[in-house]
Design an enzyme around this catalytic site. Structure first.
Site, short mmCIF file in Angstrom:
data_model
loop_
_atom_site.label_atom_id
_atom_site.label_comp_id
_atom_site.label_asym_id
_atom_site.label_seq_id
_atom_site.Cartn_x
_atom_site.Cartn_y
_atom_site.Cartn_z
N ALA A 12 0.81 -1.22 0.00
CA ALA A 12 0.00 0.00 0.00
C ALA A 12 0.84 1.27 0.00
O ALA A 12 0.38 2.32 -0.44
CB ALA A 12 -0.93 0.00 1.21
N HIS A 237 -1.57 -12.84 -4.06
CA HIS A 237 -1.95 -12.15 -2.84
C HIS A 237 -0.72 -12.14 -1.95
O HIS A 237 -0.17 -13.20 -1.62
CB HIS A 237 -3.11 -12.87 -2.15
N ASP A 238 -0.28 -10.96 -1.53
CA ASP A 238 0.99 -10.86 -0.81
C ASP A 238 1.01 -11.71 0.46
O ASP A 238 2.05 -12.28 0.82
CB ASP A 238 1.34 -9.40 -0.50
N ASN A 297 -7.51 -11.18 10.14
CA ASN A 297 -6.98 -9.89 9.73
C ASN A 297 -7.03 -8.94 10.91
O ASN A 297 -8.09 -8.76 11.53
CB ASN A 297 -7.82 -9.31 8.58
N GLN A 305 1.83 3.65 11.28
CA GLN A 305 2.21 4.38 10.08
C GLN A 305 1.43 5.69 9.96
O GLN A 305 1.99 6.75 9.62
CB GLN A 305 1.95 3.51 8.83
#
Length: 488
Positions: A12, A237-238, A297, A305
Site C-alpha cells: 500500500a 496475494h501478498d 486480519n 504508520q
C-alpha cells in the site's frame, strides 16, 4: 552464474523489485528498485494510480536491464480485494478504487438481502470485511451499474499488471479467494452465488494456481527494458506469498505476516467454515498448492504508520479531527522515525489505556491520533496526551489483539500453538515483538524481513526446478536468513 528470479512485491505504501538466486545452498537477495505507492483522491473516491503502479513495475525492469541482470522469470504480488474493470477494447473502466474508500458503506446489507452472512461464509469461508470485493461490486451495482454493464474483464491488481506485461489475462487463485466469490471447497468461482448476486458470469474465467506461466513479455516491452523473460504467477496475494516464507518449526506454529495489516494464522489442508469460525471472524484464504491460510486480519502497523505521517505533517489530516490532541510540544519540530516512536512508547510503559485495533473507526480516519484519543475517552479510559502515551496505547492494543487471536485460533482448530513466527517489514519492530511474546506467552521467531518477496521467489524457483517442493524451499529459507528468538 546462477539463474536469477525477480519478485515484484507491491504494498500500500511502496513497491520493491527483489532479485533472488541460489548461492552455495542459500537464497541470496538483492533489492534492485523501490518506488512509492500512495492513494490519490479522484472523483470523490480514494484510488490507486494505475500510471504510478505501471511505471514502478516498468522502471524496476529497466533497472535490471541497465545492470545486465536478466531474470529467468518475474512474479508480481500485491494486496488483495481491489480490481480493475476493462471494456471490450481492454481499456480501463473507471478508477482503481481503493479498499479504504468508504463507497462500500451499507453494501453488506445489499448482499445480505440476497444471501445471509452465515450461508455466504459456509460457502466461501471468507471473513466479513467491509471492503471485500463482493461488497465493492455490490456498491458498484448500486452506484455505477453502467460500469459493470460495459465490463468485459475483471482483473485483480496483479492480474491487471500481468496483462500489461504480457497481453494475456489470467485470474490467479489465491487473490481470487479474497473476493468472497470463490467456493472454498470447490476451489473455483461459486457460479450459483454469482447468479444470486446478479454479477456478470463472463467476468469470472478459469482460475490459475501459483506456478502457472502467464507468458513472455510483449515484444515492444522486452525491447524497451532490454531483455525477455517469463511472467509467472506466484501467490499473487501478498499474504499468500508471505506465509510460504515462514520457516515454521512444526505444524503447531502460528505465522504472523506483519505489515500495514497483520495477518495471524496457520496453514490448513481444508477450510474451517463453521458458524463459530464465522462469528470469530476468521478467514480461509486460498494458498499455493491449494492449502488454506486460516487466519485473522488485524489492523496492524497501519495505525503506527498513520500516526507517524500525522506527526511529521504528512497524510490525511483535517482541521475538524486534529483539534483535541495535545501531544508534547516538540513533536512538530521533529522528524519521527518508527524507532523513535517505539522508544517513546517504552517511556510510557505504565500507561493503561487500550483500544480495539479492529474497530472500523481506525480504517481511514482523518486523524488517527484524534481517533485513538476519542476511543479512549468513549471507553472511560485515560486519554493519551503525549506521544509516548499514544504509542504505548497502540502497541499494547496490538499485542493484546495478537494474544486474543492466538487463543481463538487454538480453540477453533484444536491446535496447541507452540510458537509465533513474525515475518515481513513489521518484524523489525523489536518493541512490538517483545510485547507480543509477553502477551501471548509464546516464543516469537523473527524473520525473514522480506517474507513476501521470499515466498514469491520460492514459487518461481519451484516451478523452474531449482527447488523440489515447499518443504525444500522452507529448509533453504531457514538457513538463508537469521531468525531471531524472543522469549516471553
Amino acid at each position: 552464474m546462477p539463474a536469477s528470479y525477480l519478485a515484484i512485491d507491491i504494498g500500500a505504501s511502496s513497491g520493491r523489485h527483489i532479485l533472488g538466486r541460489m548461492e552455495n545452498g542459500r537464497l541470496a537477495l538483492e533489492e534492485i528498485y523501490r518506488f512509492e505507492n500512495r492513494q490519490v483522491r479522484r472523483s470523490g473516491y480514494d484510488c490507486w494510480n494505475p500510471d504510478v503502479l505501471w511505471q514502478g513495475v516498468l522502471e524496476g525492469l529497466k533497472e535490471c536491464g541497465r545492470r545486465r541482470v536478466f531474470p529467468a522469470s518475474v512474479g508480481i504480488d500485491t494486496w488483495a480485494v481491489d480490481f480493475a474493470l476493462l471494456d471490450g477494447d481492454d481499456r480501463l473502466i473507471g478508477d482503481l478504487v481503493s479498499y479504504r474508500d468508504g463507497r462500500t458503506a451499507g453494501a453488506d446489507v445489499l448482499v445480505e438481502q440476497r444471501i445471509s452472512a452465515s450461508r455466504l461464509y459456509a460457502r466461501t469461508g471468507i471473513q466479513k470485511q467491509p471492503f471485500n470485493t463482493i461488497y465493492q461490486l455490490a456498491a458498484l451495482q448500486a452506484q455505477a451499474p453502467d460500469q459493470l454493464a460495459r465490463a468485459a474483464s475483471l482483473l485483480m491488481i496483479p492480474d491487471f499488471l500481468n496483462f500489461r506485461l504480457t497481453g494475456i489475462k489470467k485470474q490467479e487463485y489465491t487473490n481470487a479467494t479474497t473476493t468472497g466469490l470463490v467456493n472454498a471447497r470447490a476451489r473455483d468461482w461459486d457460479r450459483p452465488l454469482l447468479e444470486e448476486l446478479g454479477l456478470p458470469q463472463k467476468l469470472f474465467g478459469p482460475l490459475s494456481p501459483p506456478g502457472t506461466v502467464v507468458g513472455p513479455l510483449l515484444a515492444p516491452l522486452a525491447e524497451e527494458v532490454g531483455f525477455q523473460t517469463l511472467v509467472v504467477l506466484p501467490a499473487t496475494h501478498d499474504t499468500g506469498s508471505a506465509f510460504l516464507a515462514a520457516p515454521a518449526r512444526d505444524e503447531q506454529a502460528v505465522t504472523l505476516s506483519s505489515g500495514t495489516w497483520s495477518l495471524l494464522g496457520v496453514e490448513m489442508a481444508e477450510p474451517v467454515t463453521t458458524e463459530a469460525s464465522r462469528l470469530a471472524n476468521f478467514t480461509n484464504e486460498g494458498g499455493a498448492w491449494y492449502r488454506f491460510r486460516y487466519l485473522k486480519n488485524i489492523m496492524g502497523l497501519w495505525m503506527i504508520q498513520s500516526i507517524r505521517r500525522e506527526l511529521n505533517g504528512v497524510g490525511y489530516v483535517t482541521g475538524r479531527e486534529t483539534a483535541p490532541w495535545l501531544l508534547d510540544t516538540t513533536a512538530g519540530a521533529r522528524h519521527w522515525s518508527f524507532a523513535m516512536l517505539a522508544d517513546a512508547a517504552r517511556t510510557a510503559g505504565d500507561f493503561p489505556s487500550l483500544v480495539d485495533v479492529n474497530d472500523g473507526r481506525f480504517l481511514a480516519p482523518g486523524s488517527m491520533i484524534a481517533e485513538v484519543q476519542a476511543a479512549c475517552a468513549a471507553a472511560g479510559q485515560p486519554v493519551p496526551r503525549t506521544t509516548g502515551q499514544l504509542m504505548q496505547c497502540v502497541y499494547r492494543s496490538l499485542a493484546r489483539c495478537y494474544r486474543d487471536a492466538v487463543r481463538e485460533l487454538s480453540a477453533l482448530t484444536g491446535r496447541t500453538c507452540t510458537s509465533l513466527n513474525i515475518l515481513g517489514g513489521g518484524c523489525q519492530d523489536t518493541y512490538l515483538n517483545e510485547l507480543t511474546a509477553r502477551s501471548t506467552g509464546l516464543t516469537v521467531l523473527v524473520g525473514p524481513v522480506e517474507g513476501t518477496a521470499v515466498g514469491n521467489l520460492a514459487v518461481q524457483m519451484i516451478r523452474a526446478g531449482e527447488l523440489s517442493d515447499l518443504r525444500a524451499a522452507r529448509a533453504v529459507i531457514a538457513r538463508s536468513f537469521s531468525i531471531k528468538e524472543v522469549t516471553p
